[in-house]
Write a protein that holds these residues in place. Structure first.
Motif, short mmCIF file in Angstrom:
data_model
loop_
_atom_site.label_atom_id
_atom_site.label_comp_id
_atom_site.label_asym_id
_atom_site.label_seq_id
_atom_site.Cartn_x
_atom_site.Cartn_y
_atom_site.Cartn_z
N MET A 157 2.32 -20.73 -10.76
CA MET A 157 2.47 -21.47 -9.51
C MET A 157 3.02 -20.56 -8.41
N ALA A 158 3.98 -19.71 -8.76
CA ALA A 158 4.55 -18.80 -7.78
C ALA A 158 3.50 -17.82 -7.26
N ARG A 159 2.60 -17.37 -8.14
CA ARG A 159 1.54 -16.44 -7.70
C ARG A 159 0.59 -17.11 -6.72
N ARG A 160 0.39 -18.42 -6.87
CA ARG A 160 -0.46 -19.12 -5.91
C ARG A 160 0.16 -19.08 -4.51
N VAL A 161 1.48 -19.16 -4.45
CA VAL A 161 2.14 -19.04 -3.16
C VAL A 161 1.90 -17.66 -2.57
N LEU A 162 1.92 -16.60 -3.41
CA LEU A 162 1.62 -15.26 -2.92
C LEU A 162 0.22 -15.18 -2.33
N ARG A 163 -0.73 -15.83 -2.99
CA ARG A 163 -2.10 -15.84 -2.45
C ARG A 163 -2.14 -16.52 -1.10
N ARG A 164 -1.35 -17.56 -0.94
CA ARG A 164 -1.30 -18.25 0.35
C ARG A 164 -0.72 -17.33 1.42
N LEU A 165 0.32 -16.58 1.06
CA LEU A 165 0.90 -15.64 2.01
C LEU A 165 -0.11 -14.56 2.39
N ARG A 166 -0.92 -14.11 1.42
CA ARG A 166 -1.96 -13.13 1.71
C ARG A 166 -2.98 -13.71 2.70
N ALA A 167 -3.29 -14.97 2.52
CA ALA A 167 -4.23 -15.62 3.44
C ALA A 167 -3.65 -15.69 4.85
N LEU A 168 -2.34 -15.93 4.95
CA LEU A 168 -1.70 -15.95 6.27
C LEU A 168 -1.77 -14.58 6.92
N ALA A 169 -1.56 -13.53 6.13
CA ALA A 169 -1.68 -12.18 6.68
C ALA A 169 -3.11 -11.92 7.15
N ASP A 170 -4.08 -12.33 6.36
CA ASP A 170 -5.48 -12.12 6.74
C ASP A 170 -5.83 -12.88 8.02
N ALA A 171 -5.09 -13.95 8.30
CA ALA A 171 -5.32 -14.72 9.52
C ALA A 171 -4.57 -14.14 10.72
N GLY A 172 -3.88 -13.02 10.51
CA GLY A 172 -3.22 -12.35 11.62
C GLY A 172 -1.72 -12.48 11.68
N ARG A 173 -1.12 -13.18 10.70
CA ARG A 173 0.34 -13.30 10.68
C ARG A 173 0.97 -12.02 10.13
N THR A 174 2.26 -11.88 10.38
CA THR A 174 3.04 -10.79 9.80
C THR A 174 3.78 -11.34 8.59
N VAL A 175 3.56 -10.75 7.43
CA VAL A 175 4.16 -11.24 6.19
C VAL A 175 4.92 -10.11 5.51
N VAL A 176 6.18 -10.35 5.22
CA VAL A 176 7.01 -9.41 4.46
C VAL A 176 7.45 -10.10 3.18
N VAL A 177 7.14 -9.51 2.05
CA VAL A 177 7.52 -10.04 0.75
C VAL A 177 8.60 -9.14 0.17
N ILE A 178 9.75 -9.69 -0.14
CA ILE A 178 10.86 -8.93 -0.70
C ILE A 178 11.02 -9.33 -2.16
N THR A 179 10.85 -8.38 -3.06
CA THR A 179 10.81 -8.72 -4.48
C THR A 179 11.18 -7.53 -5.34
N HIS A 180 11.65 -7.80 -6.55
CA HIS A 180 11.85 -6.74 -7.54
C HIS A 180 10.61 -6.56 -8.40
N ASP A 181 9.63 -7.47 -8.26
CA ASP A 181 8.45 -7.48 -9.12
C ASP A 181 7.30 -6.74 -8.45
N LEU A 182 7.25 -5.43 -8.62
CA LEU A 182 6.23 -4.60 -8.00
C LEU A 182 4.83 -5.00 -8.44
N VAL A 183 4.65 -5.24 -9.73
CA VAL A 183 3.32 -5.51 -10.27
C VAL A 183 2.71 -6.76 -9.66
N THR A 184 3.52 -7.82 -9.51
CA THR A 184 3.00 -9.06 -8.95
C THR A 184 2.62 -8.90 -7.49
N ALA A 185 3.39 -8.09 -6.74
CA ALA A 185 3.15 -7.95 -5.30
C ALA A 185 1.95 -7.05 -5.00
#
Length: 230
Positions: free
Chosen positions: A145-173
């Motif tokens: 479920m959390a990864r689906r939220v990441l996909r949504r954030l990627r879609a926001l970036a593709d739409a022109g938004r600025t997205v910063v993801v702060i995480t310890h999980d390099l592989v997921t990002a």
């Protein structure tokens, strides 16, 4: 409206001593997702709180943070939080464990100035989650479920938004990020292309980035601290 986030020479001190953040400089551009990664204690969460000016009263901050050229002060950040600026916690442990997902979505909607009766089901559907998730507590949210939220954030970036993801999980990002800023001990050690995290890491600019990449179990890190890539 798209937004350019600029952080220049940011430092953060507390009276008890030490420098949790030191000379942090980075730029997050519209249309991209930047991942800020590092181990626990690297300063990632403090950086997020500094950008949103959600710091204790005894914090002493230097440098400057601008959004579209506008300096972010405690007053301007307060007016933008939940509207122009939004924090998505890196873990469900940041959420209220005693409130359901639906309750917390409604709280966020009110903070953003949206009307009462905000359609929680529609918000969940936008990230591919079924309406029954609204009745769950944060502890019941799966990694999928959390990864689906990441996909949504990627879609926001593709739409022109600025997205910063702060995480310890390099592989997921990595599958979603364009650039990766690597933090250690309150500093940005390097900015890397996300695509450079591949193979033996030879395309990475920083030795610490290579060490971080090669330390992952799937990259065959041995017990002597050496990468065993052929």
């Amino acid at each position: 409206m798209t937004h350019l986030l600029e952080i220049r020479n940011l430092s953060l001190r507390f009276p008890c001593g030490g420098m949790p953040l030191e000379d942090v400089t980075l730029t997050a551009r519209p249309g991209e997702m930047m991942a800020i990664v590092g181990a626990s204690g690297a300063g990632k969460s403090l950086l997020a709180r500094a950008v949103l000016h959600l710091l204790p009263a005894n914090a002493r901050m230097g440098g400057n943070i601008r959004l579209n050229g506008i300096p972010l002060s405690p007053a301007t950040a307060a007016g933008m939080r939940g509207r122009v600026l939004a924090l998505v916690p890196q873990s469900v442990t940041f959420l209220d464990p005693l409130a359901t997902v639906g309750q917390q979505i409604r709280w966020a909607a009110r903070r953003a100035g949206l009307p009462r009766g905000f359609p929680v089901d529609q918000a969940l559907a936008r990230v591919g989650l079924p309406p029954e998730v609204a009745r769950l507590y944060p502890g019941a949210i799966s990694a999928g479920m959390a990864r689906r939220v990441l996909r949504r954030l990627r879609a926001l970036a593709d739409a022109g938004r600025t997205v910063v993801v702060i995480t310890h999980d390099l592989v997921t990002a990595l599958p979603y990020a364009d650039r990766v800023a690597v933090m250690r001990d309150g500093r940005i050690l390097a900015e890397e292309r996300a695509a450079a995290f591949s193979g033996d890491g030879s395309a990475l600019l920083s030795d610490w980035s290579r060490r971080l990449w090669n330390a992952l179990p799937q990259n065959a890190f041995d017990t002597a601290g050496r990468s065993t890539h052929a």
